[in-house]
Design a protein around this motif. Structure first.
Motif, PDB file in Angstrom:
ATOM      1  N   GLY A 282       0.794  -1.230   0.000  1.00 30.66           N
ATOM      2  CA  GLY A 282       0.000   0.000   0.000  1.00 30.66           C
ATOM      3  C   GLY A 282       0.817   1.266   0.000  1.00 30.66           C
ATOM      4  O   GLY A 282       0.354   2.307  -0.483  1.00 30.66           O
ATOM      5  N   GLU A 283       2.030   1.202   0.541  1.00 34.59           N
ATOM      6  CA  GLU A 283       2.874   2.388   0.578  1.00 34.59           C
ATOM      7  C   GLU A 283       3.121   2.904  -0.838  1.00 34.59           C
ATOM      8  O   GLU A 283       3.285   2.136  -1.782  1.00 34.59           O
ATOM      9  CB  GLU A 283       4.208   2.078   1.260  1.00 34.59           C
ATOM     10  CG  GLU A 283       5.205   3.243   1.261  1.00 34.59           C
ATOM     11  CD  GLU A 283       4.600   4.527   1.813  1.00 34.59           C
ATOM     12  OE1 GLU A 283       4.501   5.502   1.045  1.00 34.59           O
ATOM     13  OE2 GLU A 283       4.231   4.558   2.990  1.00 34.59           O
ATOM     14  N   GLY A 284       3.122   4.237  -0.961  1.00 34.96           N
ATOM     15  CA  GLY A 284       3.301   4.852  -2.275  1.00 34.96           C
ATOM     16  C   GLY A 284       2.007   5.066  -3.025  1.00 34.96           C
ATOM     17  O   GLY A 284       2.019   5.508  -4.180  1.00 34.96           O
ATOM     18  N   HIS A 285       0.877   4.765  -2.368  1.00 40.58           N
ATOM     19  CA  HIS A 285      -0.436   4.966  -2.975  1.00 40.58           C
ATOM     20  C   HIS A 285      -1.325   5.753  -2.013  1.00 40.58           C
ATOM     21  O   HIS A 285      -1.021   5.882  -0.828  1.00 40.58           O
ATOM     22  CB  HIS A 285      -1.106   3.626  -3.279  1.00 40.58           C
ATOM     23  CG  HIS A 285      -0.347   2.772  -4.248  1.00 40.58           C
ATOM     24  ND1 HIS A 285       0.799   2.071  -3.884  1.00 40.58           N
ATOM     25  CD2 HIS A 285      -0.571   2.490  -5.557  1.00 40.58           C
ATOM     26  CE1 HIS A 285       1.255   1.418  -4.941  1.00 40.58           C
ATOM     27  NE2 HIS A 285       0.439   1.658  -5.960  1.00 40.58           N
ATOM     28  N   ILE A 286      -2.423   6.267  -2.524  1.00 47.44           N
ATOM     29  CA  ILE A 286      -3.455   6.875  -1.689  1.00 47.44           C
ATOM     30  C   ILE A 286      -4.793   6.260  -2.080  1.00 47.44           C
ATOM     31  O   ILE A 286      -5.008   5.900  -3.237  1.00 47.44           O
ATOM     32  CB  ILE A 286      -3.521   8.409  -1.846  1.00 47.44           C
ATOM     33  CG1 ILE A 286      -3.699   8.806  -3.325  1.00 47.44           C
ATOM     34  CG2 ILE A 286      -2.280   9.059  -1.243  1.00 47.44           C
ATOM     35  CD1 ILE A 286      -3.980  10.287  -3.549  1.00 47.44           C
TER      36      ILE A 286
END
Length: 388
Positions: free
Chosen positions: A358-362
């Motif tokens: 999930g990191e690097g996304h919103i």
């Protein structure tokens, strides 16, 4: 003051607060913020369902129901699931719960022992990991981002050990909107049966699918009823978040254990909510379709806008979330979300709160007024452009 250092549960102290709710609290009481954060429909519950609840209130139907829930609602759920080739006995295999959240918690506590392992397909809804951790279970984080945000049978089999007890799936997915393809579900089913593990299948978004996609439950695959717990509810498709009404379906053998916990912890779901939900299943499908079409239009708008911003994004096939990749901006997901709310008055959820991949996304929710979505997208574009 009590000076004991063991006054609280160690497991509860270790459980993190909801990453979604953290951002939700930031916007409370602020009319200047456009929220794309919390996954809640902007529609009111359809009138025919509210009217049904009013009628029963007027009739004084305000008592407990059976712990199982109203039989008429369970019968409607049984008929509804048969559309998807799932067959459950309304009297013994369908339980009405206080939202899907209770269903997840009760199921995990009914199947897990300390030391068991559970595979969680991430990014995923934020409650899965902490609820499983509270059962003294080892979490196995399966990163689906390497496959376009849905799990494969091969990935799952690689993570299975003699201690593996269960796997958690969500299709359509929160937070990515991806659907697990039917042929992949069938392969996953073979792995599950081979190793005789449980599948918790969160299908709360199953009526919100787009572009002609059809929902398929792993429980409908031959032989999978004995291994699957179907988790579903009315919050999303019927816009009933505040009514707190969900259900779970599983084999009678497992239901005996889940039912005991439900009796002690919840007693029953609110009776007015149950009557309204039954009416929705009988006569509310035209309203569900209107909402689904509206969400698809908003999905199209968001997907086009993020693509034009130059952000990599997978087009959602269901639910009402989109999960753009913001790594090209040079910010972490937390930094991006913080700057967006502080400088541009738009609230999104950082992808890091949803686990592996999930990191690097919103996560942006498009169950929001379309004019607010347009304004929010313009502001997000301003931030992205400022970082190029």
């Amino acid at each position: 003051m009590n000076t004991r250092n063991d006054r609280f549960s160690q497991k509860m102290m270790e459980a993190p607060p909801s990453g979604i709710r953290k951002f939700f609290e930031l916007i409370q009481g602020r009319d200047d913020i456009i929220s794309l954060g919390v996954g809640e429909p902007d529609f009111s519950t359809p009138w025919l369902m509210r009217e049904e609840a009013y009628y029963h209130l007027e009739q004084g139907h305000t008592s407990y129901t059976s712990n199982w829930g109203l039989l008429e609602l369970r019968e409607e759920i049984s008929k509804y699931l048969s559309r998807y080739n799932m067959h459950y006995d309304a009297k013994k295999e369908v339980l009405i719960t206080i939202g899907v959240s209770e269903a997840i918690d009760a199921t995990l506590r009914a199947i897990l022992n300390p030391g068991d392992e559970i595979i969680i397909c991430e990014p995923c809804y934020v409650s899965y990991q902490p609820l499983a951790s509270l059962c003294d279970t080892k979490l196995v984080h399966l990163d689906t981002s390497v496959n376009g945000f849905y799990p494969t049978a091969q990935q799952i089999e690689q993570e299975i050990t003699p201690k593996t007890k269960a796997i958690m799936l969500c299709s359509p997915s929160n937070p990515t909107g991806r659907i697990i393809p039917k042929d992949e579900l069938e392969k996953i089913a073979q792995v599950v049966k081979k190793h005789q593990i449980w599948v918790l299948s969160d299908e709360v978004y199953c009526e919100l699918v787009y572009d002609g996609n059809q929902h398929c439950s792993i429980a409908s695959v031959e032989g999978m009823k004995d291994y699957t717990i179907v988790l579903n509810g009315f919050s999303k498709a019927f816009a009933m978040t505040g009514w707190r009404i969900g259900f779970l379906c599983c084999s009678e053998e497992l239901m005996e254990q889940i039912y005991k916990l439900h009796q002690y912890s919840s007693i029953c779901a609110p009776i007015m909510s149950q009557y309204a939900a039954a009416e929705g299943l009988r006569n509310g499908w035209a309203e569900v379709e209107k909402m689904r079409v509206s969400y698809q239009q908003r999905r199209n708008l968001m997907y086009k806008a993020f693509t034009e911003m130059g952000l990599s994004v997978v087009e959602p096939e269901g639910a009402f979330y989109i999960f753009p990749d913001i790594r090209s901006t040079g910010l972490t997901s937390e930094e991006f979300a913080a700057r967006l709310i502080q400088q541009y008055q738009v609230a999104v959820v950082p992808g890091s709160v949803f686990g592996a991949g999930g990191e690097g996304h919103i996560r942006c929710c498009y169950a929001t007024d379309i004019n607010k979505i347009k304004l929010a997208l313009n502001r997000i574009a301003e931030l992205v452009n400022s970082l190029k």
